[in-house]
Design a protein around this motif. Structure first.
Motif, mmCIF file in Angstrom:
data_model
loop_
_atom_site.group_PDB
_atom_site.id
_atom_site.type_symbol
_atom_site.label_atom_id
_atom_site.label_comp_id
_atom_site.label_asym_id
_atom_site.label_seq_id
_atom_site.Cartn_x
_atom_site.Cartn_y
_atom_site.Cartn_z
ATOM 1 N N ILE A 64 21.267 19.762 0.919
ATOM 2 C CA ILE A 64 20.232 18.827 1.367
ATOM 3 C C ILE A 64 19.122 19.598 2.076
ATOM 4 O O ILE A 64 19.376 20.385 2.991
ATOM 5 N N GLY A 65 17.886 19.369 1.644
ATOM 6 C CA GLY A 65 16.726 19.984 2.283
ATOM 7 C C GLY A 65 16.182 19.111 3.395
ATOM 8 O O GLY A 65 16.063 17.891 3.230
ATOM 9 N N LEU A 66 15.873 19.717 4.531
ATOM 10 C CA LEU A 66 15.295 19.010 5.673
ATOM 11 C C LEU A 66 13.880 19.521 5.893
ATOM 12 O O LEU A 66 13.677 20.718 6.117
ATOM 13 N N SER A 67 12.892 18.631 5.835
ATOM 14 C CA SER A 67 11.497 19.023 6.009
ATOM 15 C C SER A 67 10.925 18.425 7.285
ATOM 16 O O SER A 67 10.922 17.201 7.461
ATOM 17 N N GLU B 55 25.613 21.494 2.831
ATOM 18 C CA GLU B 55 24.762 22.605 3.236
ATOM 19 C C GLU B 55 23.354 22.083 3.455
ATOM 20 O O GLU B 55 22.800 21.375 2.604
ATOM 21 N N VAL B 56 22.759 22.414 4.597
ATOM 22 C CA VAL B 56 21.384 21.997 4.848
ATOM 23 C C VAL B 56 20.464 23.208 4.802
ATOM 24 O O VAL B 56 20.812 24.289 5.276
ATOM 25 N N VAL B 57 19.306 23.002 4.195
ATOM 26 C CA VAL B 57 18.262 24.012 4.116
ATOM 27 C C VAL B 57 17.075 23.460 4.887
ATOM 28 O O VAL B 57 16.551 22.397 4.542
ATOM 29 N N VAL B 58 16.643 24.137 5.948
ATOM 30 C CA VAL B 58 15.607 23.623 6.838
ATOM 31 C C VAL B 58 14.288 24.335 6.591
ATOM 32 O O VAL B 58 14.233 25.567 6.551
ATOM 33 N N GLN B 59 13.233 23.549 6.416
ATOM 34 C CA GLN B 59 11.874 24.080 6.438
ATOM 35 C C GLN B 59 11.138 23.334 7.546
ATOM 36 O O GLN B 59 10.912 22.126 7.453
ATOM 37 N N SER B 60 10.797 24.056 8.599
ATOM 38 C CA SER B 60 10.219 23.442 9.785
ATOM 39 C C SER B 60 9.076 24.300 10.281
ATOM 40 O O SER B 60 9.217 25.517 10.436
ATOM 41 N N GLY B 61 7.928 23.700 10.507
ATOM 42 C CA GLY B 61 6.780 24.441 10.992
ATOM 43 C C GLY B 61 5.602 23.522 11.208
ATOM 44 O O GLY B 61 5.602 22.376 10.761
ATOM 45 N N ASP B 62 4.594 24.020 11.908
ATOM 46 C CA ASP B 62 3.376 23.238 12.115
ATOM 47 C C ASP B 62 2.510 23.365 10.865
ATOM 48 O O ASP B 62 1.730 24.309 10.728
ATOM 49 N N VAL B 63 2.687 22.418 9.952
ATOM 50 C CA VAL B 63 1.965 22.468 8.689
ATOM 51 C C VAL B 63 1.245 21.149 8.457
ATOM 52 O O VAL B 63 1.640 20.102 8.962
ATOM 53 N N ASP B 64 0.165 21.205 7.666
ATOM 54 C CA ASP B 64 -0.522 19.984 7.282
ATOM 55 C C ASP B 64 0.214 19.346 6.116
ATOM 56 O O ASP B 64 1.291 19.811 5.698
ATOM 57 N N ILE C 90 4.043 19.302 1.490
ATOM 58 C CA ILE C 90 4.257 19.133 0.050
ATOM 59 C C ILE C 90 4.873 20.414 -0.521
ATOM 60 O O ILE C 90 5.760 20.381 -1.390
ATOM 61 N N GLY C 91 4.432 21.562 0.016
ATOM 62 C CA GLY C 91 5.027 22.832 -0.374
ATOM 63 C C GLY C 91 6.511 22.884 -0.050
ATOM 64 O O GLY C 91 7.318 23.428 -0.833
ATOM 65 N N HIS C 92 6.917 22.321 1.114
ATOM 66 C CA HIS C 92 8.338 22.227 1.450
ATOM 67 C C HIS C 92 9.091 21.523 0.330
ATOM 68 O O HIS C 92 10.144 21.998 -0.129
ATOM 69 N N ILE C 93 8.567 20.369 -0.074
ATOM 70 C CA ILE C 93 9.263 19.543 -1.066
ATOM 71 C C ILE C 93 9.365 20.286 -2.397
ATOM 72 O O ILE C 93 10.423 20.274 -3.052
ATOM 73 N N ILE D 131 16.622 15.345 -0.358
ATOM 74 C CA ILE D 131 15.595 15.822 0.558
ATOM 75 C C ILE D 131 15.422 14.772 1.642
ATOM 76 O O ILE D 131 15.283 13.574 1.346
ATOM 77 N N ILE D 132 15.447 15.208 2.895
ATOM 78 C CA ILE D 132 15.165 14.322 4.017
ATOM 79 C C ILE D 132 13.917 14.851 4.700
ATOM 80 O O ILE D 132 13.864 16.017 5.096
ATOM 81 N N ILE D 133 12.914 14.009 4.832
ATOM 82 C CA ILE D 133 11.607 14.440 5.322
ATOM 83 C C ILE D 133 11.151 13.583 6.489
ATOM 84 O O ILE D 133 11.283 12.350 6.461
ATOM 85 N N ASN D 134 10.640 14.242 7.520
ATOM 86 C CA ASN D 134 9.896 13.549 8.571
ATOM 87 C C ASN D 134 8.424 13.703 8.167
ATOM 88 O O ASN D 134 7.819 14.740 8.424
ATOM 89 N N PRO D 135 7.844 12.714 7.518
ATOM 90 C CA PRO D 135 6.579 12.905 6.805
ATOM 91 C C PRO D 135 5.344 12.809 7.682
ATOM 92 O O PRO D 135 5.292 12.031 8.632
#
Length: 338
Positions: free
Chosen positions: A26-29, A60-69, A74-77, A88-92
């Motif tokens: 599972i990807g976490l954005s 298994e979780v894969v985290v992409q976290s950062g100050d992004v626009d 969208i690049g995370h996804i 994919i779980i996203i805080n949009p």
């Protein structure tokens, strides 16, 4: 009725082809790391994933976290899609900008769940609190604390963020029902404590006759510091926040405050729902609501002077930045499924 039928059709199609297995990736954005609340959100989601091992499920979780626009998120996804995650779980950062990339995820049989802020896409669901109701709950408290009349200001988060906009709509709706309450100014402080303090200082200098402040979490501590520095803590009622350090001062200073809780556990709640769905469980008819017929709303705790001591006791062994939280457990999430 039409909304329920549309929702059922959308999610019947969404769940078609979802993988059946006992090992899931599972990807976490997360698009914003400017507060410890977001850090706690990710940590609680990681803990929820680890807890599934006791049930014989490897998450298994894969985290992409950062100050992004939005484009960065969208690049995370797209990265998650290319990695072949199951969900994919996203805080949009936007309610609408992700619809095309969510459609791409669905085409690859990837379940998409938004949390903390709702999205309009028919190819995603939302698991989290109703942000409009979150704001309305604390606004109702403030209106009552003011006796239904007085001058107030509001301090909001990031303009354009879907959660922020829903919250603004929530408090405006409540205060509109009280004609003797006047909103003098609506400011933004980007969910930053220092900005919240400076904004409150500016508002106090501009409007000396303020009786109430509706301020969002992440900024309330700063706003209250400005109120206290101005010598007005006994004459102003203001919403607060649910961090341990603020609650400690709230109790010691006897502040006239209360706070709706947006629990950092929302992403963990979404993860528990995701795992059950990936196991092949089907959502109950009528479980989805909200303006987009794709939302599963979870409870919104509330902290006031009646239960402040209870919440401080729960925070005894936590760091000062820890926030009051709650998570929909796997057992509780079962209620959303047939």
């Amino acid at each position: 009725m039409l909304g329920k039928l549309v929702g059922a059709a959308v999610f019947g199609a969404l769940m078609a082809g979802v993988a059946h297995a006992e090992t899931f990736r599972i990807g976490l954005s997360n698009s914003f790391v400017g507060s410890e609340w977001r850090t706690q959100m990710i940590e609680e989601a990681q803990a929820a994933a680890a807890a599934w091992k006791d049930k014989g499920v490897d998450v298994e979780v894969v985290v992409q976290s950062g100050d992004v626009d939005v484009q960065g998120q969208i690049g995370h996804i797209r990265n998650f899609i290319n990695q072949g995650v199951n969900a994919i779980i996203i805080n949009p950062g936007s309610p609408t900008a992700f619809s095309p990339v969510f459609a791409q995820a669905k085409a690859r049989d990837i379940l998409v769940i938004a949390t903390d802020a709702e999205v309009a896409s028919k190819d995603a669901i939302y698991v989290g609190i109703d942000q409009k109701a979150w704001a309305a709950q604390s606004a109702e408290w403030l209106a009552e604390a003011l006796g239904g009349k007085g001058n107030l200001v509001t301090i909001n988060g990031i303009a354009g963020n879907p959660a922020n906009e829903a919250r603004v709509a929530g408090y405006r709706e409540v205060f509109a029902q009280h004609p003797d309450i006047k909103i003098l100014n609506e400011a933004n402080a980007n969910w930053d404590q220092a900005q919240g303090q400076q904004t409150m200082q500016n508002l106090l200098a501009t409007y000396p006759d303020i009786q109430g402040v509706w301020v969002q979490d992440g900024m309330a501590d700063g706003a209250w510091r400005a109120i206290e520095a101005a010598g007005k803590k006994d004459s102003i009622a203001a919403t607060g926040e649910i961090r341990k350090d603020f609650m400690t001062r709230w109790e010691s200073e006897g502040l006239n405050s209360a706070a709706s809780v947006n629990p950092p556990g929302v992403m963990a709640s979404a993860l528990n729902v995701a795992v059950l769905a990936l196991q092949g469980k089907e959502f109950k008819d009528g479980v989805f609501g909200g303006p987009n017929a794709n939302a599963i709303y979870i409870p919104i705790p509330f902290v006031d002077n009646d239960n402040l001591a209870e919440n401080l006791k729960a925070a005894e062994d936590k760091p000062g930045y820890w926030s009051v939280t709650a998570t929909v457990t796997p057992e509780e999430a079962e209620a959303f499924f047939k």
